[in-house]
Design a protein around this motif. Structure first.
Motif, PDB file in Angstrom:
ATOM      1  N   GLY A 118     -11.218   1.560  -1.855  1.00  0.00           N
ATOM      2  CA  GLY A 118     -12.194   2.296  -2.823  1.00  0.00           C
ATOM      3  C   GLY A 118     -11.782   3.650  -2.571  1.00  0.00           C
ATOM      4  O   GLY A 118     -10.929   4.067  -1.936  1.00  0.00           O
ATOM      5  N   MET A 119     -12.511   4.586  -3.464  1.00  0.00           N
ATOM      6  CA  MET A 119     -12.281   6.103  -3.296  1.00  0.00           C
ATOM      7  C   MET A 119     -10.904   6.434  -3.587  1.00  0.00           C
ATOM      8  O   MET A 119     -10.495   5.862  -4.570  1.00  0.00           O
ATOM      9  N   VAL A 169      -6.917  -3.893  -6.175  1.00  0.00           N
ATOM     10  CA  VAL A 169      -8.318  -4.014  -6.586  1.00  0.00           C
ATOM     11  C   VAL A 169      -8.929  -2.868  -6.405  1.00  0.00           C
ATOM     12  O   VAL A 169      -9.237  -2.483  -5.152  1.00  0.00           O
ATOM     13  N   PRO A 170      -9.353  -2.225  -7.367  1.00  0.00           N
ATOM     14  CA  PRO A 170     -10.110  -0.836  -7.000  1.00  0.00           C
ATOM     15  C   PRO A 170     -11.662  -1.219  -6.900  1.00  0.00           C
ATOM     16  O   PRO A 170     -12.152  -2.246  -7.449  1.00  0.00           O
ATOM     17  N   ILE A 171     -12.217  -0.709  -5.643  1.00  0.00           N
ATOM     18  CA  ILE A 171     -13.416  -1.072  -5.230  1.00  0.00           C
ATOM     19  C   ILE A 171     -14.530  -0.142  -5.399  1.00  0.00           C
ATOM     20  O   ILE A 171     -14.090   1.172  -5.387  1.00  0.00           O
ATOM     21  N   LEU A 172     -15.512  -0.545  -6.026  1.00  0.00           N
ATOM     22  CA  LEU A 172     -16.618   0.643  -6.403  1.00  0.00           C
ATOM     23  C   LEU A 172     -17.193   1.593  -5.098  1.00  0.00           C
ATOM     24  O   LEU A 172     -17.523   0.582  -4.271  1.00  0.00           O
ATOM     25  N   GLY A 173     -17.023   2.421  -5.173  1.00  0.00           N
ATOM     26  CA  GLY A 173     -17.787   3.357  -4.014  1.00  0.00           C
ATOM     27  C   GLY A 173     -19.056   4.096  -4.097  1.00  0.00           C
ATOM     28  O   GLY A 173     -19.741   3.432  -5.099  1.00  0.00           O
ATOM     29  N   LYS A 174     -19.323   4.938  -3.475  1.00  0.00           N
ATOM     30  CA  LYS A 174     -20.944   5.398  -3.558  1.00  0.00           C
ATOM     31  C   LYS A 174     -20.846   6.544  -4.697  1.00  0.00           C
ATOM     32  O   LYS A 174     -21.921   7.034  -5.052  1.00  0.00           O
ATOM     33  N   LEU A 194     -18.912   8.158  -8.573  1.00  0.00           N
ATOM     34  CA  LEU A 194     -17.922   8.474  -9.479  1.00  0.00           C
ATOM     35  C   LEU A 194     -17.823   6.790 -10.060  1.00  0.00           C
ATOM     36  O   LEU A 194     -16.939   6.758 -11.065  1.00  0.00           O
ATOM     37  N   GLY A 195     -18.501   6.082  -9.743  1.00  0.00           N
ATOM     38  CA  GLY A 195     -18.551   4.580 -10.559  1.00  0.00           C
ATOM     39  C   GLY A 195     -17.124   3.972 -10.383  1.00  0.00           C
ATOM     40  O   GLY A 195     -17.016   2.877 -11.329  1.00  0.00           O
ATOM     41  N   GLY A 196     -16.320   4.061  -9.269  1.00  0.00           N
ATOM     42  CA  GLY A 196     -15.163   3.289  -9.272  1.00  0.00           C
ATOM     43  C   GLY A 196     -14.156   4.055  -9.886  1.00  0.00           C
ATOM     44  O   GLY A 196     -12.891   3.518  -9.853  1.00  0.00           O
ATOM     45  N   ILE A 197     -14.216   5.063 -10.782  1.00  0.00           N
ATOM     46  CA  ILE A 197     -12.992   5.558 -11.612  1.00  0.00           C
ATOM     47  C   ILE A 197     -12.175   6.157 -10.556  1.00  0.00           C
ATOM     48  O   ILE A 197     -11.115   6.227 -11.025  1.00  0.00           O
ATOM     49  N   MET A 219      -6.252  -4.567 -11.255  1.00  0.00           N
ATOM     50  CA  MET A 219      -7.435  -5.422 -11.689  1.00  0.00           C
ATOM     51  C   MET A 219      -8.735  -4.528 -12.232  1.00  0.00           C
ATOM     52  O   MET A 219      -8.629  -3.308 -11.927  1.00  0.00           O
ATOM     53  N   ALA A 220      -9.551  -5.079 -12.553  1.00  0.00           N
ATOM     54  CA  ALA A 220     -10.839  -4.339 -13.149  1.00  0.00           C
ATOM     55  C   ALA A 220     -11.545  -3.790 -11.646  1.00  0.00           C
ATOM     56  O   ALA A 220     -11.283  -4.198 -10.636  1.00  0.00           O
ATOM     57  N   VAL A 221     -12.311  -2.952 -11.772  1.00  0.00           N
ATOM     58  CA  VAL A 221     -13.370  -2.458 -10.754  1.00  0.00           C
ATOM     59  C   VAL A 221     -14.060  -3.592 -10.117  1.00  0.00           C
ATOM     60  O   VAL A 221     -14.729  -4.240 -10.803  1.00  0.00           O
ATOM     61  N   ASP A 222     -13.985  -3.940  -8.730  1.00  0.00           N
ATOM     62  CA  ASP A 222     -14.452  -5.060  -8.089  1.00  0.00           C
ATOM     63  C   ASP A 222     -13.952  -6.050  -8.751  1.00  0.00           C
ATOM     64  O   ASP A 222     -14.686  -7.305  -8.785  1.00  0.00           O
TER      65      ASP A 222
END
Ligand code: RP5
Length: 175
Positions: free
Chosen positions: A108-109, A128-133, A135-138, A156-159
């Motif tokens: 993430g981040m 795998v991008p992980i959704l953080g706290k 910016l919505g995972g962008i 891959m997609a976020v999460d």
């Protein structure tokens, strides 16, 4: 000439040299080779799932579930590209020799882990991008998607850990 003469001189006076003895095996180097083979386990995992933080485990768990359902052996390791750079380099450099076929890397981040992994191995890396706290995972999505030419990472997609597992399974089915 006695029978004990080890090198009889022929009539014209030129001694015929003995053929060269075969080179001695390099027994000094053998333990290293044996150690390398010992590291290749019969039941060695085919997929390495790595992630930047233990907090990423719940998000990465679907990748392991998919692989388990497909009967594909995998291992899970936590290592951060920023906080444990030496560990990441060592793990990724040894991955292929250990029998791994694919790496799944979640972070993430500022998600450098998949790219750094790809920099240290020729194996396919699934990010795998992980959704953080914030910016919505962008943040992680762009960090993983925007790899420079020459360092390939599948994003891959976020999460999207489930798809990472499915993608890794497809790669393994091809090999
Ligand atoms: C990344 O930073 C990790 O992948 C994680 O998603 C993010 C935050 O890490 P923690 O503060 O949760 O350990 O390296």
């Amino acid at each position: 000439m006695s029978e004990a003469d080890p090198m009889p001189t022929p009539a014209h006076g030129v001694a015929i040299p003995e053929p060269d003895a075969p080179p001695e095996p390099d027994v000094e180097g053998m333990p290293d080779v044996e150690a390398m083979f010992e590291e290749i386990e019969v039941d060695a995992p085919l997929v390495g799932i790595i992630m930047g933080s233990a907090n990423d485990k719940p998000k990465m768990q679907p990748a392991g579930k998919v692989l388990e359902e497909a009967g594909i052996r995998y291992e899970v390791r936590v290592m951060s590209a920023h906080r444990n750079p030496d560990t990441v380099a060592e793990y990724c450099k040894a991955a292929q020799m250990r029998g791994l076929k694919v790496l799944i890397a979640g972070a993430g981040m500022s998600a450098a882990l998949p790219g750094v992994a790809a920099a240290h191995t020729s194996l396919p890396v699934v990010g795998v991008p992980i959704l953080g706290k914030s910016l919505g995972g962008i943040d992680a999505l762009l960090a993983i998607a925007q790899m420079p030419p020459g360092v390939p990472v599948a994003c891959m997609a976020v999460d999207g850990a489930k798809n990472a597992g499915l993608y890794a399974a497809r790669i393994i089915e091809l090999t």
